[in-house]
Scaffold this motif. Structure first.
Motif, PDB file in Angstrom:
ATOM      1  N   ALA A 183       0.821  -1.207   0.000  1.00  0.00           N
ATOM      2  CA  ALA A 183       0.000   0.000   0.000  1.00  0.00           C
ATOM      3  C   ALA A 183       0.856   1.259   0.000  1.00  0.00           C
ATOM      4  O   ALA A 183       0.501   2.260  -0.636  1.00  0.00           O
ATOM      5  CB  ALA A 183      -0.933  -0.007   1.211  1.00  0.00           C
ATOM      6  N   MET A 184       2.012   1.217   0.688  1.00  0.00           N
ATOM      7  CA  MET A 184       2.875   2.398   0.760  1.00  0.00           C
ATOM      8  C   MET A 184       3.578   2.687  -0.560  1.00  0.00           C
ATOM      9  O   MET A 184       4.047   3.813  -0.777  1.00  0.00           O
ATOM     10  CB  MET A 184       3.905   2.228   1.876  1.00  0.00           C
ATOM     11  N   ILE A 185       3.662   1.707  -1.441  1.00  0.00           N
ATOM     12  CA  ILE A 185       4.227   1.984  -2.765  1.00  0.00           C
ATOM     13  C   ILE A 185       3.362   3.010  -3.489  1.00  0.00           C
ATOM     14  O   ILE A 185       3.854   3.823  -4.275  1.00  0.00           O
ATOM     15  CB  ILE A 185       4.347   0.675  -3.577  1.00  0.00           C
ATOM     16  N   GLY A 186       2.058   2.975  -3.203  1.00  0.00           N
ATOM     17  CA  GLY A 186       1.153   3.941  -3.829  1.00  0.00           C
ATOM     18  C   GLY A 186       1.067   5.264  -3.100  1.00  0.00           C
ATOM     19  O   GLY A 186       0.273   6.132  -3.501  1.00  0.00           O
ATOM     20  N   PHE A 187       1.861   5.454  -2.042  1.00  0.00           N
ATOM     21  CA  PHE A 187       1.820   6.705  -1.275  1.00  0.00           C
ATOM     22  C   PHE A 187       2.844   7.692  -1.835  1.00  0.00           C
ATOM     23  O   PHE A 187       3.984   7.334  -2.126  1.00  0.00           O
ATOM     24  CB  PHE A 187       2.135   6.416   0.195  1.00  0.00           C
ATOM     25  N   GLN A 188       2.432   8.943  -1.947  1.00  0.00           N
ATOM     26  CA  GLN A 188       3.355   9.986  -2.393  1.00  0.00           C
ATOM     27  C   GLN A 188       2.935  11.334  -1.831  1.00  0.00           C
ATOM     28  O   GLN A 188       1.782  11.542  -1.448  1.00  0.00           O
ATOM     29  CB  GLN A 188       3.398  10.068  -3.919  1.00  0.00           C
ATOM     30  N   THR A 206      10.700   2.176  -4.791  1.00  0.00           N
ATOM     31  CA  THR A 206      10.907   1.133  -5.797  1.00  0.00           C
ATOM     32  C   THR A 206      12.233   0.403  -5.609  1.00  0.00           C
ATOM     33  O   THR A 206      12.323  -0.794  -5.856  1.00  0.00           O
ATOM     34  CB  THR A 206      10.860   1.748  -7.210  1.00  0.00           C
ATOM     35  N   SER A 207      13.263   1.111  -5.167  1.00  0.00           N
ATOM     36  CA  SER A 207      14.576   0.484  -5.025  1.00  0.00           C
ATOM     37  C   SER A 207      14.704  -0.320  -3.740  1.00  0.00           C
ATOM     38  O   SER A 207      15.524  -1.229  -3.655  1.00  0.00           O
ATOM     39  CB  SER A 207      15.687   1.546  -5.067  1.00  0.00           C
ATOM     40  N   LEU A 208      13.895  -0.010  -2.723  1.00  0.00           N
ATOM     41  CA  LEU A 208      13.991  -0.711  -1.455  1.00  0.00           C
ATOM     42  C   LEU A 208      12.825  -1.667  -1.231  1.00  0.00           C
ATOM     43  O   LEU A 208      13.017  -2.857  -0.958  1.00  0.00           O
ATOM     44  CB  LEU A 208      14.053   0.290  -0.292  1.00  0.00           C
ATOM     45  N   LEU A 209      11.603  -1.169  -1.362  1.00  0.00           N
ATOM     46  CA  LEU A 209      10.439  -1.960  -0.974  1.00  0.00           C
ATOM     47  C   LEU A 209      10.213  -3.153  -1.885  1.00  0.00           C
ATOM     48  O   LEU A 209       9.913  -4.253  -1.407  1.00  0.00           O
ATOM     49  CB  LEU A 209       9.194  -1.074  -0.948  1.00  0.00           C
ATOM     50  N   LEU A 210      10.329  -2.954  -3.185  1.00  0.00           N
ATOM     51  CA  LEU A 210      10.060  -4.063  -4.100  1.00  0.00           C
ATOM     52  C   LEU A 210      10.982  -5.256  -3.858  1.00  0.00           C
ATOM     53  O   LEU A 210      10.506  -6.397  -3.755  1.00  0.00           O
ATOM     54  CB  LEU A 210      10.148  -3.588  -5.552  1.00  0.00           C
ATOM     55  N   PRO A 211      12.320  -5.067  -3.753  1.00  0.00           N
ATOM     56  CA  PRO A 211      13.170  -6.226  -3.447  1.00  0.00           C
ATOM     57  C   PRO A 211      12.876  -6.832  -2.073  1.00  0.00           C
ATOM     58  O   PRO A 211      12.901  -8.056  -1.906  1.00  0.00           O
ATOM     59  CB  PRO A 211      14.592  -5.648  -3.498  1.00  0.00           C
ATOM     60  N   MET A 212      12.576  -5.981  -1.078  1.00  0.00           N
ATOM     61  CA  MET A 212      12.315  -6.505   0.266  1.00  0.00           C
ATOM     62  C   MET A 212      10.997  -7.258   0.333  1.00  0.00           C
ATOM     63  O   MET A 212      10.832  -8.159   1.152  1.00  0.00           O
ATOM     64  CB  MET A 212      12.326  -5.354   1.281  1.00  0.00           C
ATOM     65  N   MET A 214       5.953   3.632   9.264  1.00  0.00           N
ATOM     66  CA  MET A 214       5.834   5.051   8.913  1.00  0.00           C
ATOM     67  C   MET A 214       7.054   5.836   9.378  1.00  0.00           C
ATOM     68  O   MET A 214       7.485   6.790   8.720  1.00  0.00           O
ATOM     69  CB  MET A 214       4.568   5.630   9.532  1.00  0.00           C
ATOM     70  N   ALA A 215       7.628   5.432  10.523  1.00  0.00           N
ATOM     71  CA  ALA A 215       8.836   6.108  11.013  1.00  0.00           C
ATOM     72  C   ALA A 215      10.028   5.866  10.090  1.00  0.00           C
ATOM     73  O   ALA A 215      10.986   6.648  10.082  1.00  0.00           O
ATOM     74  CB  ALA A 215       9.159   5.632  12.420  1.00  0.00           C
ATOM     75  N   ALA A 216       9.982   4.775   9.320  1.00  0.00           N
ATOM     76  CA  ALA A 216      11.056   4.497   8.365  1.00  0.00           C
ATOM     77  C   ALA A 216      10.990   5.398   7.142  1.00  0.00           C
ATOM     78  O   ALA A 216      11.915   5.416   6.328  1.00  0.00           O
ATOM     79  CB  ALA A 216      10.989   3.028   7.931  1.00  0.00           C
ATOM     80  N   MET A 217       9.901   6.127   6.997  1.00  0.00           N
ATOM     81  CA  MET A 217       9.719   6.990   5.836  1.00  0.00           C
ATOM     82  C   MET A 217      10.372   8.351   6.081  1.00  0.00           C
ATOM     83  O   MET A 217      10.175   8.974   7.122  1.00  0.00           O
ATOM     84  CB  MET A 217       8.229   7.171   5.561  1.00  0.00           C
ATOM     85  N   HIS A 218      11.161   8.793   5.115  1.00  0.00           N
ATOM     86  CA  HIS A 218      11.840  10.082   5.203  1.00  0.00           C
ATOM     87  C   HIS A 218      11.449  10.934   4.000  1.00  0.00           C
ATOM     88  O   HIS A 218      11.354  10.441   2.873  1.00  0.00           O
ATOM     89  CB  HIS A 218      13.359   9.894   5.235  1.00  0.00           C
ATOM     90  N   LEU A 219      11.215  12.201   4.272  1.00  0.00           N
ATOM     91  CA  LEU A 219      10.901  13.150   3.203  1.00  0.00           C
ATOM     92  C   LEU A 219      11.329  14.549   3.644  1.00  0.00           C
ATOM     93  O   LEU A 219      11.744  14.755   4.794  1.00  0.00           O
ATOM     94  CB  LEU A 219       9.402  13.104   2.868  1.00  0.00           C
ATOM     95  N   ASN A 220      11.241  15.487   2.746  1.00  0.00           N
ATOM     96  CA  ASN A 220      11.672  16.859   3.025  1.00  0.00           C
ATOM     97  C   ASN A 220      10.525  17.612   3.711  1.00  0.00           C
ATOM     98  O   ASN A 220       9.890  18.486   3.141  1.00  0.00           O
ATOM     99  CB  ASN A 220      12.070  17.569   1.720  1.00  0.00           C
ATOM    100  N   GLY A 221      10.262  17.231   4.938  1.00  0.00           N
ATOM    101  CA  GLY A 221       9.176  17.853   5.675  1.00  0.00           C
ATOM    102  C   GLY A 221       8.922  17.119   6.974  1.00  0.00           C
ATOM    103  O   GLY A 221       9.698  16.233   7.376  1.00  0.00           O
ATOM    104  N   GLU A 222       7.847  17.461   7.635  1.00  0.00           N
ATOM    105  CA  GLU A 222       7.476  16.848   8.900  1.00  0.00           C
ATOM    106  C   GLU A 222       6.127  16.130   8.744  1.00  0.00           C
ATOM    107  O   GLU A 222       5.196  16.677   8.149  1.00  0.00           O
ATOM    108  CB  GLU A 222       7.368  17.896  10.008  1.00  0.00           C
ATOM    109  N   ILE A 223       6.060  14.910   9.297  1.00  0.00           N
ATOM    110  CA  ILE A 223       4.824  14.125   9.246  1.00  0.00           C
ATOM    111  C   ILE A 223       4.067  14.334  10.551  1.00  0.00           C
ATOM    112  O   ILE A 223       4.619  14.168  11.641  1.00  0.00           O
ATOM    113  CB  ILE A 223       5.123  12.639   9.036  1.00  0.00           C
TER     114      ILE A 223
END
Length: 312
Positions: free
Chosen positions: A66-71, A214-220, A131-140
């Motif tokens: 589901a997180m692959i579809g998150f942006q 795509t580079s991390l989640l798909l192989p894992m 969700m804590a593993a997710m990093h972006l240029n901002g605050e969640i």
């Protein structure tokens, strides 16, 4: 500024795939738990561990598909590999605690509530650790009320799944329970995602560690998916899980009341030469009380004395 959050980047593809993985993990886990109930002589710890790993992998796989579809349109999203793996370990370990509690302590009301709360909190912990593993240029940021609702859904879903595991024995009913479990787990995920808002930093660029989805989640995802497939093969080739407690478990031929195994068979009965009086409750070869002394009845209804007199 507030970022534009989109959880359905690829339309219905990721939600449907996530739901199917949750159902698969739930179905395999429930059947493994049922296996320990149908055959108390089986290796209970092994089957419960397989069930916990199946449910944990199913939930984790559902989350990250589901997180692959998150942006977030204004910034890239990356993931930290170590926290992502840790979330999988937490999912399997905490679900395992709940499964083993039910497997060894039974399905009493208190036991189900305790195991359901532990398992539900584990599912929620897996989600928010992911969700804590997710990093972006901002605050969640999270809406507290919606977060509490998602945790409640996780606890109710876990309790219902454990109840189904120890109550529902049939294959089709277990399949239906897994479909409902998939709805509950997916509902918990998207409820939790509804609590998310992102405040994007004004400066462009920004630095953060981690890999892209795509580079991390798909192989894992390949590892847990392969594990679920192998677990499915184990379940499919176990006759007790497929057929339930049917006649195949009773391989010995059934005995009839006409010829009990422990009753000795007389020669007269074996060769069909029973005495005429046998039908009146008098066994073949018995001595009649109304016969004169020394006149025992023979197999054909004559007396031994009469036989001797004829010979004389």
């Amino acid at each position: 500024m507030e970022g534009t959050v989109d959880g359905f980047r690829y339309g219905v593809v990721t939600p449907v795939a996530a739901y199917l993985m949750a159902c698969l993990g739930g179905a395999l886990g429930l059947r493994c738990i049922v296996r320990t109930l149908l055959d108390t002589q089986s290796w209970k710890a092994g089957w419960l561990a397989l069930g916990a790993a199946s449910i944990g992998c199913g939930i984790w796989t559902m989350h990250f598909i589901a997180m692959i579809g998150f942006q977030v349109e204004e910034t890239r999203v990356r993931y930290d590999a170590s926290l992502t793996v840790l979330s999988l370990a937490v999912a399997i370990a905490v679900v395992g605690i709940g499964v083993f509690i039910v497997g060894y302590r039974g399905a009493s009301k208190t036991t189900l509530i305790l195991a359901g709360v532990i398992t539900g909190l584990g599912v929620a912990a897996m989600h928010y650790l992911g969700m804590a593993a997710m990093h972006l240029n901002g605050e969640i940021n999270y809406a507290p009320a919606v977060v509490a609702l998602s945790v409640l859904i996780a606890i109710v879903a876990a309790t219902a799944a454990l109840w189904a595991a120890v109550t529902i024995r049939g294959f089709l009913t277990s399949l239906g329970a897994s479909l409902i479990m998939g709805v509950a787990v997916s509902g918990m995920h998207y409820t939790a995602m509804a609590a998310v808002s992102v405040h994007v930093h004004n400066e462009g660029g920004g630095t953060w560690a981690g890999d892209s989805p795509t580079s991390l989640l798909l192989p894992m995802l390949l590892g847990p998916i392969i594990f679920l497939v192998l677990a499915g093969v184990v379940v499919m080739f176990d006759p007790l899980l497929v057929l339930g407690d049917g006649d195949w478990t009773r391989g010995e031929p059934r005995r009839t009341a006409a010829a009990p195994e422990d009753t000795p068979t007389s020669p007269a009965t074996l060769f069909g030469t029973a005495a005429p009086d046998a039908g009146r409750g008098e066994p073949a070869g018995a001595v009649r009380r109304d016969a004169p002394v020394g006149h025992a009845r023979g197999p054909q209804g004559s007396t031994w004395a009469s036989a001797r007199s004829r010979k004389g």
